[in-house]
Design an enzyme around this catalytic site. Sequence first.
Site, PDB file in Angstrom:
ATOM      1  N   GLY A  97      22.753  52.548  34.528  1.00 53.09           N
ATOM      2  CA  GLY A  97      21.675  52.939  34.099  1.00 53.09           C
ATOM      3  C   GLY A  97      21.190  53.381  32.946  1.00 53.09           C
ATOM      4  O   GLY A  97      20.660  52.793  32.108  1.00 53.09           O
ATOM      5  N   TYR A 131      17.257  61.030  36.081  1.00 52.60           N
ATOM      6  CA  TYR A 131      16.304  60.769  35.390  1.00 52.60           C
ATOM      7  C   TYR A 131      15.932  61.985  34.398  1.00 52.60           C
ATOM      8  O   TYR A 131      15.478  61.420  33.203  1.00 52.60           O
ATOM      9  CB  TYR A 131      14.885  60.325  35.346  1.00 52.60           C
ATOM     10  CG  TYR A 131      15.191  58.762  36.418  1.00 52.60           C
ATOM     11  CD1 TYR A 131      15.295  57.892  35.750  1.00 52.60           C
ATOM     12  CD2 TYR A 131      14.075  57.992  37.508  1.00 52.60           C
ATOM     13  CE1 TYR A 131      15.657  56.391  36.117  1.00 52.60           C
ATOM     14  CE2 TYR A 131      14.610  57.535  38.170  1.00 52.60           C
ATOM     15  CZ  TYR A 131      14.637  56.214  37.718  1.00 52.60           C
ATOM     16  OH  TYR A 131      15.113  55.250  38.435  1.00 52.60           O
TER      17      TYR A 131
END
Length: 151
Positions: A97, A131
């Site tokens: 990611g 995130y």
Amino acid sequence: MLNFRQATVDDSQLVLDYIKKLAKYEKLEDEVTGTVDDVIANIFEREVAKVLIISDNDNNNVGFSLYFHNFSTFQVKPGLYIEDLYIDEQYRGLGYGTQVFEYYKHLAKEQGCGRIEWICLDWNESAIDFYENKIGATPMSGWTIRRLTIA
């Protein structure tokens, strides 16, 4: 290290397969109505979105991401909007990611974008943690997404 390539029309079935995997993960399988012909028409002929095929160094496909450009009136610049990012389950937790977002940051700078935006499901705690704590993305408060479905 990951490899990123723009999907081609020959990847249409692969793109649809990844869309279905994503829908299954999000518990929204019944909402997938698109077909390979829709992928061809809208992604490759009309070019309303772009798709990255993500692979590892052994050339195994490990995921996909679909994105397009939006526009910020306040910045008067394009933005890069990530509609979907999916990494196959067996490849999660390997730092992929972070590599995907590094790729997107480079692409956004290269294309003169002012920001990158995406939506995250409220229940996806691992994504929210990633995130906020790994790449430093901030949640937008004071905004509610609205949807008008066109039949």
